[in-house]
Structures are given as structure tokens and as C-alpha cells.
Design an enzyme around this catalytic site. Structure first.
Site, PDB file in Angstrom:
ATOM      1  N   GLY A  12       0.947  -1.027  -0.407  1.00 55.92           N
ATOM      2  CA  GLY A  12       0.516  -0.561  -0.128  1.00 55.92           C
ATOM      3  C   GLY A  12       0.548   1.243   0.134  1.00 55.92           C
ATOM      4  N   ARG A  91      -5.280  -8.292  -8.894  1.00 53.75           N
ATOM      5  CA  ARG A  91      -6.438  -8.914  -9.943  1.00 53.75           C
ATOM      6  C   ARG A  91      -6.941  -8.344 -11.225  1.00 53.75           C
ATOM      7  NH1 ARG A  91      -7.274 -13.547  -7.287  1.00 53.75           N
ATOM      8  NH2 ARG A  91      -5.619 -14.047  -5.362  1.00 53.75           N
ATOM      9  N   LEU A  93      -9.756  -7.457 -13.122  1.00 54.18           N
ATOM     10  CA  LEU A  93     -11.160  -7.278 -13.416  1.00 54.18           C
ATOM     11  C   LEU A  93     -12.431  -7.384 -14.919  1.00 54.18           C
ATOM     12  CD1 LEU A  93     -11.034  -3.422 -11.302  1.00 54.18           C
ATOM     13  CD2 LEU A  93     -11.484  -5.968  -9.881  1.00 54.18           C
ATOM     14  N   HIS A 109       0.782   1.195 -13.293  1.00 50.22           N
ATOM     15  CA  HIS A 109       1.340   0.147 -13.679  1.00 50.22           C
ATOM     16  C   HIS A 109       2.726   0.486 -13.717  1.00 50.22           C
ATOM     17  CE1 HIS A 109       2.044  -4.552 -15.471  1.00 50.22           C
ATOM     18  NE2 HIS A 109       2.879  -3.772 -16.130  1.00 50.22           N
ATOM     19  N   GLU A 142     -11.234  -3.137 -20.550  1.00 49.56           N
ATOM     20  CA  GLU A 142     -11.562  -4.695 -21.139  1.00 49.56           C
ATOM     21  C   GLU A 142     -10.747  -5.714 -20.711  1.00 49.56           C
ATOM     22  OE1 GLU A 142     -13.076  -3.056 -22.466  1.00 49.56           O
ATOM     23  OE2 GLU A 142     -15.191  -2.669 -22.279  1.00 49.56           O
ATOM     24  N   GLU A 174       6.052   6.410  -8.857  1.00 54.77           N
ATOM     25  CA  GLU A 174       4.873   6.515  -9.065  1.00 54.77           C
ATOM     26  C   GLU A 174       3.964   7.347  -7.696  1.00 54.77           C
ATOM     27  OE1 GLU A 174       3.537   2.320  -8.556  1.00 54.77           O
ATOM     28  OE2 GLU A 174       5.746   1.374  -9.294  1.00 54.77           O
TER      29      GLU A 174
HETATM   30  C1  GAR Z   1       3.420  -0.870  -7.533  1.00 55.89           C
HETATM   31  O1  GAR Z   1       4.676  -0.871  -7.930  1.00 55.89           O
HETATM   32  C2  GAR Z   1       2.363  -0.805  -8.439  1.00 55.89           C
HETATM   33  O2  GAR Z   1       2.592  -0.601  -9.600  1.00 55.89           O
HETATM   34  C3  GAR Z   1       2.256  -2.369  -9.134  1.00 55.89           C
HETATM   35  O3  GAR Z   1       1.802  -2.829  -7.417  1.00 55.89           O
HETATM   36  C4  GAR Z   1       3.023  -2.463  -6.776  1.00 55.89           C
HETATM   37  C5  GAR Z   1       2.105  -1.430  -5.203  1.00 55.89           C
HETATM   38  O4  GAR Z   1       3.004  -1.268  -4.221  1.00 55.89           O
HETATM   39  N1  GAR Z   1       1.346  -3.014  -9.286  1.00 55.89           N
HETATM   40  C6  GAR Z   1       0.956  -3.489 -10.636  1.00 55.89           C
HETATM   41  O5  GAR Z   1       2.442  -3.872 -10.859  1.00 55.89           O
HETATM   42  C7  GAR Z   1      -0.380  -4.352 -10.847  1.00 55.89           C
HETATM   43  N2  GAR Z   1      -0.575  -4.821 -12.062  1.00 55.89           N
HETATM   44  P1  GAR Z   1       2.291  -0.958  -3.430  1.00 55.89           P
HETATM   45  O6  GAR Z   1       1.535  -2.409  -2.510  1.00 55.89           O
HETATM   46  O7  GAR Z   1       3.644  -0.198  -2.056  1.00 55.89           O
HETATM   47  O8  GAR Z   1       1.364   0.588  -3.967  1.00 55.89           O
END
Ligand code: GAR
Length: 200
Positions: A12, A91, A93, A109, A142, A174
Site C-alpha cells: 500500500g 487481480r 477485473l 503499472h 476490458e 509512482e
Molecule cells: C506498484 O509498483 C504497482 O505499480 C504495482 O504493484 C506495486 C504496489 O506497491 N502494480 C502492479 O503490478 C499491477 N499490475 P504498493 O503495494 O507498495 O503500493
């Protein structure tokens, strides 16, 4: 004020960047609920600490995807969510879910899409040997990691990077771009035309 529903699966830190941006008034939104698909994850604790309603909709308690998504949707509707934010939600959707919030679901991502979609972006980036990676905020359609792109940021890939060191530098970006993309949406400055997003 717009209501966000944030969906997470783990640590998170992306959620935290949104919580912090709201606190710092860079993001004019309200998180009305944080949902996770797993129990005991840090994201729930972060929400709890910030005084945000948080619910685990444990995927393991559902025999099929449709029932799981119905439970997620029930929570989102109960919390009167306007915009769904996927923040490390691991996941896919279904099209049904996506239609419920058409053009109102964002994802982040950890690669420069359309390169390296899927669940192991950093590993795939390192194996391929690209010199530049980064992150992408996009609307969810989708497909998988295929929706219209809102913002991207670049990160140099170093020769001695591991998945962890690369992930750490990408996460910094991010945490910078996700709250900004959400604020652009809130200000009504994002216009989706086909698969392009124009920023006014
Ligand atoms: C982040 O790097 C996000 O971009 C990635 O998971 C991580 C979550 O980090 N998301 C994906 O790979 C989605 N396909 P966090 O739990 O520390 O926010």
C-alpha cells in the site's frame, strides 16, 4: 468532493502517496473506502491509521470471480465511490466490473506500457535488458494493462539493478504521478478520445 475507492493487495505505498497528497491538499478528494482482496495486509493498516473505512473482501471466501466482484461492487456503491483507484491490486477485473465504472477506473503499472504488462514487470524488464523503464497511470479497459494512458514517468535501468532496487526507484515516480493523474481527473482536464487521453 469526489469519493475515491482504493483497491490494494499488499503493502500500500501507492495508497499512502494518495493519502499524503490529500493531507497536503495537492489532491482534492476523499477516500471513502479502501478494499483489499487479502487479509492482514499493510494497506489495511495504512487506511486504519488514516481513519479511512477499510474492508477486506477476501478472494479466498468466494468460489468464483463473479461473486467476488459483486462483493467489491457492493462495498464501492455503499461508499458512494465516484472513481476506482487500483493501487497494487493484483487481480484482473472482468468486463462486467469495468462497465460498471466505465472510464472511472484508474490503474498504475510499474513499466512503460505497452511494454511489460502483467504481474512481473520488473523481472521482465531486467530479463529483456531495456535501459529505460518507468511507470504508467492509465484508465482500465476490458484488457490487461491496455487502457488509455494518462501519465508516464521514466526511470533509468542500471546494470546492477535487482527487481527490488528497480522497484524502489520506480515507486518513487509512482508516488509522484498517481496523485497528479487523479487530480487531473478531478479537475475535469482529462479527455478520452479513442485510446488517447488529452490533458487540457
Ligand atoms: C506498484 O509498483 C504497482 O505499480 C504495482 O504493484 C506495486 C504496489 O506497491 N502494480 C502492479 O503490478 C499491477 N499490475 P504498493 O503495494 O507498495 O503500493
Amino acid at each position: 468532493m469526489i469519493n475515491l475507492g482504493v483497491l490494494c493487495s499488499g503493502r500500500g505505498t501507492d495508497l499512502q502517496s494518495i493519502i499524503d497528497a490529500i493531507k497536503n491538499k495537492q489532491l482534492k478528494a476523499n477516500i471513502s473506502v479502501v478494499l483489499t482482496d487479502k487479509p492482514d495486509v499493510m494497506a489495511l493498516k495504512r487506511a486504519e491509521k488514516a481513519g479511512i473505512k477499510n474492508v477486506c473482501v477476501n478472494r479466498k471466501n468466494f468460489t468464483n470471480q463473479a461473486d467476488f466482484e459483486a462483493a467489491l461492487l457492493k462495498e464501492l456503491k455503499a461508499a458512494e465511490v465516484d472513481l476506482v483507484i487500483l493501487a497494487g491490486f493484483m487481480r484482473i477485473l472482468s468486463p462486467n466490473f469495468v462497465h460498471e465504472y466505465k472510464n472511472r477506473i484508474m490503474n498504475i503499472h510499474p513499466s512503460l506500457l505497452p511494454s511489460f504488462p502483467g504481474a512481473h514487470a520488473h523481472r521482465d524488464v531486467l530479463n529483456y535488458g531495456v535501459k529505460i523503464s518507468g511507470c504508467t497511470v492509465h484508465f482500465v479497459d476490458e484488457g490487461t494493462d491496455s487502457g488509455p494512458i494518462i501519465l508516464q514517468a521514466c526511470v533509468e535501468v542500471k546494470d546492477d539493478d535487482t527487481e527490488d532496487t528497480l522497484a524502489e526507484r520506480v515507486l518513487e515516480q509512482e508516488h509522484f504521478i498517481y496523485p497528479r493523474a487523479i487530480q487531473l481527473y478531478i479537475e475535469g482536464r482529462l479527455k478520452i478520445v479513442g485510446r488517447k487521453v488529452f490533458i487540457n
